[in-house]
Design a protein around this motif. Sequence first.
Motif, mmCIF file in Angstrom:
data_model
loop_
_atom_site.group_PDB
_atom_site.id
_atom_site.type_symbol
_atom_site.label_atom_id
_atom_site.label_comp_id
_atom_site.label_asym_id
_atom_site.label_seq_id
_atom_site.Cartn_x
_atom_site.Cartn_y
_atom_site.Cartn_z
ATOM 1 N N GLY A 51 27.056 13.896 40.236
ATOM 2 C CA GLY A 51 25.938 14.821 40.142
ATOM 3 C C GLY A 51 25.044 14.813 41.369
ATOM 4 O O GLY A 51 24.050 15.510 41.420
ATOM 5 N N ARG A 52 25.377 13.975 42.355
ATOM 6 C CA ARG A 52 24.560 13.976 43.568
ATOM 7 C C ARG A 52 25.216 14.830 44.639
ATOM 8 O O ARG A 52 26.339 15.275 44.509
ATOM 9 N N ASP A 53 24.503 14.982 45.724
ATOM 10 C CA ASP A 53 25.014 15.695 46.881
ATOM 11 C C ASP A 53 26.381 15.120 47.270
ATOM 12 O O ASP A 53 26.566 13.901 47.274
ATOM 13 N N PRO A 54 27.366 15.984 47.587
ATOM 14 C CA PRO A 54 28.715 15.497 47.925
ATOM 15 C C PRO A 54 28.734 14.487 49.070
ATOM 16 O O PRO A 54 29.670 13.692 49.176
ATOM 17 N N ILE A 55 27.692 14.513 49.906
ATOM 18 C CA ILE A 55 27.676 13.580 51.042
ATOM 19 C C ILE A 55 27.759 12.128 50.557
ATOM 20 O O ILE A 55 28.365 11.286 51.196
ATOM 21 N N TYR A 56 27.187 11.853 49.382
ATOM 22 C CA TYR A 56 27.219 10.481 48.868
ATOM 23 C C TYR A 56 28.638 10.049 48.547
ATOM 24 O O TYR A 56 29.038 8.927 48.851
ATOM 25 N N SER A 57 29.394 10.956 47.918
ATOM 26 C CA SER A 57 30.746 10.554 47.552
ATOM 27 C C SER A 57 31.614 10.432 48.809
ATOM 28 O O SER A 57 32.491 9.578 48.880
ATOM 29 N N LEU A 58 31.360 11.273 49.790
ATOM 30 C CA LEU A 58 32.119 11.154 51.036
ATOM 31 C C LEU A 58 31.841 9.805 51.691
ATOM 32 O O LEU A 58 32.752 9.081 52.080
ATOM 33 N N LEU A 59 30.558 9.461 51.776
ATOM 34 C CA LEU A 59 30.201 8.191 52.412
ATOM 35 C C LEU A 59 30.768 7.008 51.633
ATOM 36 O O LEU A 59 31.334 6.078 52.213
ATOM 37 N N LEU A 60 30.632 7.070 50.320
ATOM 38 C CA LEU A 60 31.092 5.951 49.485
ATOM 39 C C LEU A 60 32.604 5.762 49.599
ATOM 40 O O LEU A 60 33.084 4.654 49.844
#
Lengths: 243, 288
Positions: free
Chosen positions: B88-97
């Motif tokens: 549910g957060r900005d996709p940038i978080y999942s990319l970074l993670l």
Amino acid sequence: MNAIEIEGLHTYYGKSHILHGVSLTVEEGRLTTLLGRNGAGKTTTMRSVMGLTPAREGTVRIFGRETTRWPSFRIAALGVGYVPEGRRIFPNLSVEENLKVPLERPGPWSIPRVYELFPRLQERKLNRGRQLSGGEQEMLSIARALLLNPRVLILDEPSQGLAPLIVRDVFRIVAEMRNEGISVLLVEQNVRMSLEIADYAYVLDDGMIVHAGPAAELARDEERIQSLAGATAEEWHEKEPAA
Amino acid sequence: MLQLVLFNLFNGLIIGAFYVLTALGLSMILNLSNVINFAHGNFLALGGYLAYVLIPYIGFWPALVVSPLLTAVLGFVVERTMIRRIYGRDPIYSLLLTFGLAFMIQDGCRYIWGVNGLPLTTPASISQPLSQEFFFLTGYRLFVVGIVIVAVAALFAFLRYTRMGMRIRAGVLDLDTVSALGINVRLLRSLNFAFGIFLAGLAGVLAGGQIGLNPNMGDDLLLPSFVAIIVGGMGSLVGTLLGGLLIGVAAAITTIFYASASQAVIYVIMAVVLLARPRGLLGEEGLQ
């Protein structure tokens, strides 16, 4: 025990404050209706009850358990059947597959039994959700909620976009559910028909409850029914100091 | 010439099978969790290494199942402890993670098993060429194709015929409503993530048996797998299957005529498909 008890609910979408202290009670075994015009906050109230848009303040109690911060699946698992606004059937699944999605709570409802109630669904059981008409989608959405074997059923504008004849059918079935012993919370814009089958009525406007009373009483108040479509909170308060 | 064409076609099928396994897992995770798992290729490598560790103790056949299972368990834990926090957060978080996870797993493999390639021993019974003339038809390669067919068929049957599969398919379009019908969607997402990782682990074992193990072995599969998903159409696993086979075979056939363009052709196909059908071959309408 009450099926649903809402107290002082404040719900926001981002920064917009939608519900301003909504309180209402759905007594067990009764059909309670929540009326109000478009944008009054009816759907938001239901979403807060279901945990889909959790309230920031206030409490929701379902069969005595405080569920305000629960995820929706836990709330539903208590026996809350939800027929969402716009039906939200799964368009990529067949009718039969749609009916297999809900949690299998033990109880009297099974797929053959909902087919008995809605023979049309059985005829179309291999069709995809997206191929159904509006009325069929509504039936599917109700059937799906029944398969959870709910103790309380929440219906959000089931008559929306349906032909008058089908609306009659839907209301008949909703009334039948109450007779089966399921408590019902019916959210509607169709004031007259809702009052015909409901035991108790609330009116919501601008995120506040502006009227509460027995449905029969409100049904007799022709003036009020007529103004309901366009009533504002101030007008309601003039007629009746805060309910 | 016929032999050359057959050789390359078969090569394409094999490489396509690997794209399919990798891409199906990625696609499942993307569809239900809206997370692009950049660590997918590293879970793949991990599956291969786990088999390398297990084979001396339990043999190849059990390891073929157990290592992907262990990889899936690890995936489950990673989803529960890390991935779920960024839903549910900005996709940038999942990319970074997932990028971070990719580096951690890769360096972990390097630290434990070294930078050099390691062989994965496959049973002699499936390692021999079947005939002199068609030397490229080793039993192992046929075996890879067979296992991929079985795995894909099992996945599709699971999604189609089980209640859980139906819930996953329903959740791809409307997770809120699935939750409102009493289904624990947190668990559903974790298990779905684990299924995707299982497929990666399986691909890792199979690839290890063919080309050996190294810490970067998944990297070459990851990008084409994204392409397979896009070509096939987001949200459609059948599309992903077709996309993976299509680009695998296309790349192999290109090798016959102009070897150095064999990777480029994958992206040419993607561009052409996107121009003709922006949703991909079988992209579901109204997914957003």
